[in-house]
Design a protein around this motif. Structure first.
Motif, PDB file in Angstrom:
ATOM      1  N   LYS A  24       3.673  -2.352   6.232  1.00 17.58           N
ATOM      2  CA  LYS A  24       2.384  -2.985   5.949  1.00 17.58           C
ATOM      3  C   LYS A  24       1.544  -3.157   7.214  1.00 17.58           C
ATOM      4  O   LYS A  24       0.319  -3.036   7.184  1.00 17.58           O
ATOM      5  CB  LYS A  24       2.626  -4.349   5.291  1.00 17.58           C
TER       6      LYS A  24
ATOM      7  N   SER B 254       0.840  -1.216   0.000  1.00 16.55           N
ATOM      8  CA  SER B 254       0.000   0.000   0.000  1.00 16.55           C
ATOM      9  C   SER B 254       0.869   1.258   0.000  1.00 16.55           C
ATOM     10  O   SER B 254       0.706   2.172   0.814  1.00 16.55           O
ATOM     11  CB  SER B 254      -0.940   0.006   1.215  1.00 16.55           C
ATOM     12  N   THR B 255       1.803   1.258  -0.922  1.00 19.61           N
ATOM     13  CA  THR B 255       2.751   2.362  -1.084  1.00 19.61           C
ATOM     14  C   THR B 255       2.790   2.713  -2.569  1.00 19.61           C
ATOM     15  O   THR B 255       2.897   1.817  -3.412  1.00 19.61           O
ATOM     16  CB  THR B 255       4.159   1.951  -0.620  1.00 19.61           C
TER      17      THR B 255
ATOM     18  N   LYS C 289      -2.551   6.895   9.526  1.00 21.22           N
ATOM     19  CA  LYS C 289      -3.258   7.794   8.616  1.00 21.22           C
ATOM     20  C   LYS C 289      -2.452   9.080   8.502  1.00 21.22           C
ATOM     21  O   LYS C 289      -1.608   9.386   9.359  1.00 21.22           O
ATOM     22  CB  LYS C 289      -4.675   8.095   9.117  1.00 21.22           C
TER      23      LYS C 289
ATOM     24  N   LEU D 225       6.037   1.989   2.914  1.00 23.42           N
ATOM     25  CA  LEU D 225       5.321   2.181   4.174  1.00 23.42           C
ATOM     26  C   LEU D 225       5.095   0.812   4.809  1.00 23.42           C
ATOM     27  O   LEU D 225       4.756  -0.150   4.114  1.00 23.42           O
ATOM     28  CB  LEU D 225       3.981   2.872   3.920  1.00 23.42           C
TER      29      LEU D 225
ATOM     30  N   TYR E 121       1.735  12.634  10.207  1.00 24.43           N
ATOM     31  CA  TYR E 121       1.260  11.256  10.220  1.00 24.43           C
ATOM     32  C   TYR E 121       0.780  10.940  11.625  1.00 24.43           C
ATOM     33  O   TYR E 121       1.249  11.514  12.608  1.00 24.43           O
ATOM     34  CB  TYR E 121       2.314  10.259   9.730  1.00 24.43           C
TER      35      TYR E 121
ATOM     36  N   ASN F  75      -0.797   0.706  11.433  1.00 25.94           N
ATOM     37  CA  ASN F  75      -2.135   1.277  11.340  1.00 25.94           C
ATOM     38  C   ASN F  75      -1.990   2.798  11.422  1.00 25.94           C
ATOM     39  O   ASN F  75      -1.959   3.372  12.510  1.00 25.94           O
ATOM     40  CB  ASN F  75      -2.999   0.747  12.487  1.00 25.94           C
TER      41      ASN F  75
ATOM     42  N   SER G 238     -10.046   9.008  -3.698  1.00 21.41           N
ATOM     43  CA  SER G 238      -9.095   8.138  -4.399  1.00 21.41           C
ATOM     44  C   SER G 238      -9.022   8.418  -5.900  1.00 21.41           C
ATOM     45  O   SER G 238      -8.141   7.890  -6.584  1.00 21.41           O
ATOM     46  CB  SER G 238      -9.487   6.669  -4.185  1.00 21.41           C
TER      47      SER G 238
ATOM     48  N   SER H 171      -1.981   6.551  -1.141  1.00 15.46           N
ATOM     49  CA  SER H 171      -2.185   5.112  -0.914  1.00 15.46           C
ATOM     50  C   SER H 171      -2.712   4.804   0.485  1.00 15.46           C
ATOM     51  O   SER H 171      -3.012   3.649   0.797  1.00 15.46           O
ATOM     52  CB  SER H 171      -0.878   4.353  -1.140  1.00 15.46           C
ATOM     53  N   ARG H 172      -2.825   5.816   1.329  1.00 14.93           N
ATOM     54  CA  ARG H 172      -3.310   5.614   2.698  1.00 14.93           C
ATOM     55  C   ARG H 172      -4.414   6.621   3.026  1.00 14.93           C
ATOM     56  O   ARG H 172      -4.541   7.666   2.389  1.00 14.93           O
ATOM     57  CB  ARG H 172      -2.160   5.762   3.705  1.00 14.93           C
ATOM     58  N   ASN H 173      -5.181   6.293   4.043  1.00  9.92           N
ATOM     59  CA  ASN H 173      -6.268   7.175   4.469  1.00  9.92           C
ATOM     60  C   ASN H 173      -5.706   8.542   4.867  1.00  9.92           C
ATOM     61  O   ASN H 173      -4.780   8.633   5.680  1.00  9.92           O
ATOM     62  CB  ASN H 173      -6.999   6.536   5.650  1.00  9.92           C
ATOM     63  N   THR H 174      -6.274   9.587   4.279  1.00  8.81           N
ATOM     64  CA  THR H 174      -5.790  10.945   4.550  1.00  8.81           C
ATOM     65  C   THR H 174      -6.967  11.884   4.746  1.00  8.81           C
ATOM     66  O   THR H 174      -7.934  11.859   3.982  1.00  8.81           O
ATOM     67  CB  THR H 174      -4.917  11.463   3.391  1.00  8.81           C
TER      68      THR H 174
END
Length: 331
Positions: A158, A126-127, A163, A156, A179, A161, A219, A310-313
């Motif tokens: 894996k 997820s990077t 955001k 990042l 972060y 956890n 996304s 690629s991550r929740n932001t």
């Protein structure tokens, strides 16, 4: 007697002439040669022995203005500031605790039946591929993704956890990038950026076309090049002229939002076509001239894009940094 009388008169006239000549000489010499850098030539400037009162008042005004500027700087200096983005990509012990270093191999336990490529590593960890490319290239090159067995790069973690969270201060045209490790609630400031924002609008609750409130970023991101065409306000146009090289949309309302997220997002500064070449209009950043979106310089936008998509932001827009809820939560 008449001869003596004439001599006395002649002497008086001579002394009077000498006195007048001396006075005129002093006035003539009361000038100084100076260099005028604006006009780029030498000119004579008359010396003024007594400073007029107006000049004294002007100097006081300038001094007061400087004092106010210093006070403003002191206030801003009380706000957090940082830039540790390079630690995302460091391969030594200075790297951030939310990344890990991978040694590339085409054979991996998590993929069967074919070799693993950068796109596979990107998906598994997820990077973004842009993040991996910058790590591989050791510089802000987000497209070159040449890799051979044994090459090392960061991803990042894996199992983390985490955001990302952006705080945008409308009054200062600044953005703070954090972060948040959700397991430990550690919040780390990564970098501050200058941003461009929406025009001022007294009818809006925020005071600008840019809203206040907390939104989740979407996304449906985009990368624009010189020849990328699209529609903006019902006109077909080269998208780089409006959105720069990257686009990240606002998606969902989370809390205290004054406007719908539709049509809003974070993107690069617009580009201009000058002599058949595209040039970034960098002056748009730091100003209130957009239709509500947040603008960044291309290098900042591309950097941010490579890390967060690629991550929740989430993005939190406030009138003043001190109004943000993110820092205060769970303290």
């Amino acid at each position: 007697m008449s001869s003596i009388k004439y001599l006395i008169i002649a002497a008086i006239l001579l002394f009077a002439f000498i006195g007048i000549a001396g006075t005129m000489k002093n006035k003539k010499n009361n000038k100084e040669i100076v260099f005028d850098s604006k006009k780029n030539k030498v000119q004579e400037v008359k010396i003024v022995e007594k400073i007029p009162e107006k000049k004294i008042e002007k100097q006081k005004t300038v001094a007061l203005k400087k004092t106010e500027e210093i006070k403003k700087e002191v206030i801003d200096d009380n706000l957090p500031d940082n830039n540790i983005i390079d630690r995302f990509f460091a391969l030594d012990s200075s790297k951030l605790p939310i990344v890990e270093t991978i040694t590339y191999s085409s054979r991996v336990p998590w993929l069967k039946g074919r070799p693993a490529w950068i796109a596979d590593y990107s998906s598994y960890y997820s990077t973004t591929r842009h993040f991996i490319a910058r790590s591989l290239n050791r510089k802000a090159d987000y497209f070159t993704q040449n890799v051979t067995p044994g090459d090392r790069f960061n991803v990042l973690k894996k199992d983390k956890n985490l955001k990302f969270h952006l705080i945008i201060d409308l009054s200062r045209s600044k953005m703070w990038f954090y972060y948040n490790d959700l397991d430990t609630n550690e919040k780390v400031l990564l970098k501050t950026y200058n941003v461009g924002l929406g025009r001022k609008d007294s009818k809006r609750l925020s005071g600008y076309l840019t809203p206040i409130g907390e939104y989740e970023l979407g996304s449906k991101v985009a990368i624009y090049k010189n020849d990328t065409m699209g529609y903006f306000q019902d006109s077909k146009i080269q998208m780089i002229k409006i959105f720069g090289t990257r686009w990240i949309p606002f998606d969902k309302e989370i809390a205290n939002c004054t406007e719908s997220p539709k049509g809003l997002g974070i993107h690069g500064a617009p580009w201009l076509e000058v002599n058949n070449q595209f040039v970034e209009d960098r002056e748009k950043v730091g100003k209130y001239e957009s239709d509500g979106c947040v603008r960044l310089l291309s290098e900042d936008m591309e950097e941010l894009f490579s890390i967060i998509i690629s991550r929740n932001t989430t993005v939190e827009l406030v009138k003043d940094f001190k109004d943000n809820k993110f820092i205060k939560e769970n303290k």
